[in-house]
Motif scaffolding. Structure first.
Motif, PDB file in Angstrom:
ATOM      1  N   THR A 213     105.435  12.435  10.785  1.00 57.30           N
ATOM      2  CA  THR A 213     106.821  12.708  11.184  1.00 57.30           C
ATOM      3  C   THR A 213     106.922  13.300  12.586  1.00 57.30           C
ATOM      4  O   THR A 213     107.775  12.879  13.379  1.00 57.30           O
ATOM      5  N   ILE A 214     106.076  14.275  12.912  1.00 54.77           N
ATOM      6  CA  ILE A 214     106.201  14.944  14.218  1.00 54.77           C
ATOM      7  C   ILE A 214     105.850  13.994  15.367  1.00 54.77           C
ATOM      8  O   ILE A 214     106.626  13.887  16.333  1.00 54.77           O
ATOM      9  N   PRO A 215     104.722  13.256  15.307  1.00 52.07           N
ATOM     10  CA  PRO A 215     104.489  12.269  16.379  1.00 52.07           C
ATOM     11  C   PRO A 215     105.593  11.225  16.488  1.00 52.07           C
ATOM     12  O   PRO A 215     105.924  10.786  17.596  1.00 52.07           O
ATOM     13  N   ALA A 216     106.168  10.824  15.346  1.00 48.67           N
ATOM     14  CA  ALA A 216     107.265   9.849  15.400  1.00 48.67           C
ATOM     15  C   ALA A 216     108.465  10.436  16.131  1.00 48.67           C
ATOM     16  O   ALA A 216     109.140   9.739  16.908  1.00 48.67           O
ATOM     17  N   MET A 217     108.750  11.718  15.915  1.00 47.83           N
ATOM     18  CA  MET A 217     109.860  12.370  16.616  1.00 47.83           C
ATOM     19  C   MET A 217     109.548  12.523  18.102  1.00 47.83           C
ATOM     20  O   MET A 217     110.438  12.412  18.952  1.00 47.83           O
ATOM     21  N   ILE A 218     108.284  12.764  18.424  1.00 51.11           N
ATOM     22  CA  ILE A 218     107.871  12.846  19.832  1.00 51.11           C
ATOM     23  C   ILE A 218     108.135  11.509  20.528  1.00 51.11           C
ATOM     24  O   ILE A 218     108.707  11.447  21.619  1.00 51.11           O
ATOM     25  N   GLU A 219     107.707  10.431  19.885  1.00 50.55           N
ATOM     26  CA  GLU A 219     107.895   9.097  20.458  1.00 50.55           C
ATOM     27  C   GLU A 219     109.382   8.763  20.585  1.00 50.55           C
ATOM     28  O   GLU A 219     109.814   8.151  21.561  1.00 50.55           O
ATOM     29  N   ALA A 220     110.174   9.166  19.572  1.00 48.52           N
ATOM     30  CA  ALA A 220     111.615   8.907  19.620  1.00 48.52           C
ATOM     31  C   ALA A 220     112.276   9.647  20.775  1.00 48.52           C
ATOM     32  O   ALA A 220     113.279   9.186  21.324  1.00 48.52           O
ATOM     33  N   MET A 221     111.709  10.780  21.168  1.00 47.15           N
ATOM     34  CA  MET A 221     112.228  11.543  22.303  1.00 47.15           C
ATOM     35  C   MET A 221     111.876  10.901  23.638  1.00 47.15           C
ATOM     36  O   MET A 221     112.476  11.207  24.666  1.00 47.15           O
ATOM     37  N   GLY A 222     110.864  10.018  23.651  1.00 48.62           N
ATOM     38  CA  GLY A 222     110.434   9.400  24.901  1.00 48.62           C
ATOM     39  C   GLY A 222     109.100   9.902  25.399  1.00 48.62           C
ATOM     40  O   GLY A 222     108.649   9.516  26.481  1.00 48.62           O
ATOM     41  N   GLY A 223     108.435  10.776  24.603  1.00 52.94           N
ATOM     42  CA  GLY A 223     107.112  11.247  24.974  1.00 52.94           C
ATOM     43  C   GLY A 223     106.031  10.360  24.392  1.00 52.94           C
ATOM     44  O   GLY A 223     106.290   9.451  23.610  1.00 52.94           O
ATOM     45  N   LYS A 224     104.789  10.628  24.790  1.00 53.87           N
ATOM     46  CA  LYS A 224     103.635   9.960  24.209  1.00 53.87           C
ATOM     47  C   LYS A 224     102.904  10.959  23.319  1.00 53.87           C
ATOM     48  O   LYS A 224     102.696  12.106  23.719  1.00 53.87           O
ATOM     49  N   SER A 225     102.518  10.541  22.137  1.00 54.53           N
ATOM     50  CA  SER A 225     101.830  11.456  21.233  1.00 54.53           C
ATOM     51  C   SER A 225     100.346  11.136  21.183  1.00 54.53           C
ATOM     52  O   SER A 225      99.942   9.975  21.224  1.00 54.53           O
ATOM     53  N   GLU A 226      99.541  12.182  21.141  1.00 58.18           N
ATOM     54  CA  GLU A 226      98.098  12.050  20.913  1.00 58.18           C
ATOM     55  C   GLU A 226      97.770  12.876  19.678  1.00 58.18           C
ATOM     56  O   GLU A 226      97.976  14.096  19.665  1.00 58.18           O
ATOM     57  N   ILE A 227      97.275  12.224  18.648  1.00 60.15           N
ATOM     58  CA  ILE A 227      97.069  12.869  17.353  1.00 60.15           C
ATOM     59  C   ILE A 227      95.596  13.168  17.149  1.00 60.15           C
ATOM     60  O   ILE A 227      94.749  12.277  17.250  1.00 60.15           O
ATOM     61  N   SER A 228      95.305  14.421  16.855  1.00 58.86           N
ATOM     62  CA  SER A 228      93.930  14.842  16.603  1.00 58.86           C
ATOM     63  C   SER A 228      93.568  14.652  15.129  1.00 58.86           C
ATOM     64  O   SER A 228      94.442  14.544  14.261  1.00 58.86           O
ATOM     65  N   GLU A 229      92.276  14.619  14.863  1.00 53.48           N
ATOM     66  CA  GLU A 229      91.827  14.709  13.477  1.00 53.48           C
ATOM     67  C   GLU A 229      92.266  16.057  12.918  1.00 53.48           C
ATOM     68  O   GLU A 229      92.421  17.042  13.642  1.00 53.48           O
TER      69      GLU A 229
END
Length: 411
Positions: A213-229
């Motif tokens: 959910t949080i990376p999806a909201m980041i992307e929806a804002m126009g940012g790029k998400s990098e997800i760690s293990e």
């Protein structure tokens, strides 16, 4: 451990404005790739928009004064002076007592100051009968009415939506200067958290909802998400994964491990990242849901610690994460779009904290009505059913039925 720097919602917003740097790095992108990007420079119009005065309807261009007082019982009569073809210049000049046929989008001939719709007139041989008066400027978009040549079309900080992109396309602009997309690092923590694609759970395990959910909201804002293990509840593992994100990203979001407990390492990890200038700013927020929220800025990078609970994490990101990322995006527009509504029922609240109540919006009334979504706040499905969050300010003991309130739309 106790929450040692609890702040109000108002103060949290002030701290974001004060300490989160606004984006300054820019790049040029093709207009076809500009959706959701933020302008870094003002865009000036290269020409008048529109480039010529044109009709918005199929009808007859004429002088409005010639139709004053016209009606079905006593129509106005005008001489047919010809027609304007689509895509061609209007070479005819409209004189008093004359009318020229113009299709939608065609150029308005010189001398005309209104267009009467075709259904309000009827042509008999070379005589036009007008059954309805036209007002001056009616059904005409004049040259330069959208924007005059060399005028500022869009200011820096504006987010490019399809309508902005279309306007730029109409001017032949193929490339624009925008702020660079910030990279937002995300890290979930907890021994009980497992990847969301885990096919079957062992007893006590929980799939990582926040990692989706949080990376999806980041992307929806126009940012790029990098997800760690996922980080385990072990200091060195947590610190190593958080440090790796901190080195590569413009912001880091940590989820879980921010409440009071023997294995909560978020505070310790956050105070180990960067130069700690100014460091920890918020350790606990006077809000429901989401009290175990942590916020720091170090080495000019914001670090946000979200509660581990998916519902609380989404609410806190919605209300504060969006504002932080908006600054990193260089946006001048409000990142959290709001509306006003009336409350459908009394809602109690505890003074001294801000409450965010999940609501649906009934838009069938003149003023939208905010209807609370009933159910336990810990259930994610209450967020699925919601349109936004109703904010009850900390000094209030609740809101009364019919009271006007602010509702924050979800992304």
């Amino acid at each position: 451990m106790e929450f040692f720097q609890v702040q109000s919602v108002k103060r949290m917003r002030e701290l974001i404005e004060e300490y989160v740097p606004s984006q300054r790095m820019t790049e040029d992108v093709l207009l076809s790739c500009a959706q959701g990007r933020t302008l870094a420079k003002d865009v000036k119009s290269r020409e008048d928009v529109p480039a010529f005065s044109r009709s918005t309807v199929d009808g007859y261009a004429l002088k409005a004064a010639d139709t004053y007082g016209a009606g079905e019982a006593m129509p106005a009569f005008l001489n047919d002076a010809g027609a304007v073809e689509m895509g061609k210049a209007a070479s005819i000049k409209v004189r008093p007592g004359e009318a020229v046929y113009v299709p939608t989008g065609a150029m308005i001939p010189e001398g005309a100051d209104a267009v009467v719709m075709i259904e309000d007139a009827e042509m008999f041989d070379d005589l036009l009968t007008v059954m309805k008066p036209a007002a001056k400027n009616e059904n005409i978009i004049w040259r330069g009415e959208d924007c005059e040549k060399d005028g500022i079309l869009f200011k820096a900080g504006r987010v490019i939506r399809p309508q902005e992109a279309g306007t730029l396309a109409s001017l032949g602009i193929t490339e624009i200067n925008v702020y660079r997309q910030p990279v937002i690092g995300y890290l979930s923590s907890g021994d009980e958290i497992v990847p969301y694609d885990t096919p079957s759970l062992q007893e006590g395990e929980i799939r990582d909802v926040n990692g989706v959910t949080i990376p999806a909201m980041i992307e929806a804002m126009g940012g790029k998400s990098e997800i760690s293990e996922i980080a385990k509840d072990e200091r060195n593992d947590y610190l190593a994964k958080a440090s790796a994100l901190f080195e590569r990203c413009d912001m880091v979001i940590l989820s879980g491990g921010s409440s009071v407990g023997t294995k909560d390492f978020t505070t310790e990890v956050m105070t180990s990242l960067g130069d700690q200038n100014p460091g920890m700013l918020v350790h606990g927020l006077s809000v429901k849901p989401g009290k175990p929220t942590i916020f720091a800025v170090s080495s000019n990078k914001p670090v946000l610690g979200l509660p581990g609970h998916p519902g609380s994490a989404m609410v806190i990101f919605q209300m504060f994460g969006k504002s932080i990322i908006a600054r990193l995006l260089g946006q001048t527009q409000a990142s959290s779009f709001t509306t006003t509504a009336t409350v459908s029922q009394n809602i109690p609240s505890s003074p001294g904290r801000t409450d965010f109540i999940r609501v649906t919006l009934d838009t069938e009334t003149a003023v939208p009505k905010a209807v609370p979504v009933l159910g336990k706040s810990g259930l994610v499905k209450t967020l699925v059913k919601s349109d936004g969050l109703l904010e009850i300010e900390e000094q209030k003991e609740g809101v009364l039925q019919g009271e006007t309130v602010t509702v924050h739309y979800f992304i």
